[in-house]
Enzyme design. Structure first.
Site, short mmCIF file in Angstrom:
data_model
loop_
_atom_site.label_atom_id
_atom_site.label_comp_id
_atom_site.label_asym_id
_atom_site.label_seq_id
_atom_site.Cartn_x
_atom_site.Cartn_y
_atom_site.Cartn_z
N LYS A 189 39.80 28.75 37.86
CA LYS A 189 39.80 28.28 39.24
C LYS A 189 38.63 27.32 39.51
CE LYS A 189 39.65 32.43 41.21
NZ LYS A 189 39.63 33.36 40.05
N ARG A 193 41.34 37.03 48.94
CA ARG A 193 41.48 37.99 47.84
C ARG A 193 42.16 39.28 48.31
NH1 ARG A 193 36.90 35.89 44.55
NH2 ARG A 193 36.83 36.93 42.55
N ARG A 197 32.01 32.53 28.86
CA ARG A 197 31.28 32.08 30.05
C ARG A 197 29.97 32.84 30.19
NH1 ARG A 197 34.26 32.34 35.78
NH2 ARG A 197 33.66 34.52 35.84
N ARG A 213 26.08 35.51 34.07
CA ARG A 213 26.49 36.28 35.25
C ARG A 213 26.62 37.76 34.90
NH1 ARG A 213 31.44 33.59 38.51
NH2 ARG A 213 31.80 35.80 38.96
N ARG A 242 36.46 44.13 37.94
CA ARG A 242 36.95 42.94 38.67
C ARG A 242 38.44 42.75 38.43
NH1 ARG A 242 33.41 38.70 36.28
NH2 ARG A 242 34.39 37.20 37.66
P1 AMP Z 1 34.07 34.84 41.97
O1 AMP Z 1 32.95 33.90 41.68
O2 AMP Z 1 35.15 34.22 42.82
O3 AMP Z 1 34.61 35.53 40.74
O4 AMP Z 1 33.47 36.01 42.89
C1 AMP Z 1 32.39 36.82 42.44
C2 AMP Z 1 32.29 38.07 43.30
O5 AMP Z 1 32.05 37.73 44.67
C3 AMP Z 1 33.54 38.93 43.35
O6 AMP Z 1 33.64 39.80 42.22
C4 AMP Z 1 33.32 39.71 44.64
O7 AMP Z 1 32.32 40.71 44.48
C5 AMP Z 1 32.72 38.62 45.54
N1 AMP Z 1 33.78 37.87 46.24
C6 AMP Z 1 34.07 36.54 46.09
N2 AMP Z 1 35.07 36.17 46.89
C7 AMP Z 1 35.46 37.28 47.57
C8 AMP Z 1 36.46 37.55 48.53
N3 AMP Z 1 37.31 36.59 48.95
N4 AMP Z 1 36.56 38.81 49.01
C9 AMP Z 1 35.72 39.79 48.61
N5 AMP Z 1 34.77 39.62 47.68
C10 AMP Z 1 34.62 38.37 47.16
#
Ligand code: AMP
Length: 191
Positions: free
Chosen positions: A14, A89, A128, A134, A145
């Site tokens: 993404k 999400r 990654r 991370r 996740r």
């Molecule tokens: P990402 O970088 O999109 O993988 O997001 C990293 C983390 O941020 C996720 O594992 C969640 O803990 C939090 N997060 C990001 N976007 C959302 C969302 N739309 N709703 C809830 N938690 C989120």
């Protein structure tokens, strides 16, 4: 105004594809994950609230996420459109986004579903983590996740399928080939 959701599990590509979309179509990029990480590294009040949740690979509560997202959209009144990356999400997030955009006279125009299998996700995230460091890319957190994705996020797909907005893109292959398919889907939707 053209608004796009890029949808897929962790490691689907993404972020990578969003960068290319922004460059070509000049949409404003909203990544809720990036925003949370920024709050954490700046040690803001919100950052302190969500730090452990991200570290555990769990979803941040809807109310917190939706408020942050709406503030960010409102801060960009001149955007040609938005690419929502990592949001919505959950179904309540998708409903809130629809209601919020409707209030401004806008809508979601297209949902790109990046389709990848679990084997590829695991491989990509292991790669990654070597670069990003991370903490939530760690194998044990990744399992959480992926669980969150299949228990909560996957339901966002039928929500948008019912609105006839989803285009499925094969997310496995060369970055530029995937992007070409994405571009075709965007061009068709914009036409
Ligand atoms: P990402 O970088 O999109 O993988 O997001 C990293 C983390 O941020 C996720 O594992 C969640 O803990 C939090 N997060 C990001 N976007 C959302 C969302 N739309 N709703 C809830 N938690 C989120």
């Amino acid at each position: 105004m053209f608004n796009l959701v890029i949808f897929g599990p962790p490691g689907a590509g993404k972020g990578t594809q969003s960068e290319k979309i922004i460059e070509k179509y000049q949409l404003a990029h909203i990544s809720t994950g990036d925003m949370f990480r920024m709050h954490i590294s700046n040690d803001t009040e919100l950052g302190q609230k969500v730090k452990q949740i991200l570290a555990d690979g769990l979803l941040v509560p809807d109310s917190v996420t939706i408020e942050m997202l709406e503030d960010e959209v409102s801060r960009n009144p001149d955007a040609k459109g938005f690419i929502f990356d990592g949001f919505p999400r959950t179904v309540p997030q998708a409903e809130a986004l629809d209601a919020f955009l409707k209030g401004k006279g806008y809508k979601i125009d297209l949902v790109l579903q990046l389709d990848v299998n679990q084997e590829v996700i695991t491989e990509r995230i292991a790669e990654r983590q070597k670069i990003s460091g991370r903490a939530d890319d760690d194998a044990s957190k990744l399992i959480k996740r992926i669980d969150e994705y299949f228990s909560k996020t996957i339901h966002v797909l039928p929500y948008y399928q019912n609105q006839d907005k989803v285009v499925k893109i094969n997310g496995i292959g060369k970055i530029n080939d995937i992007f070409e398919n994405i571009s075709n889907a965007i061009d068709t939707s914009m036409a």
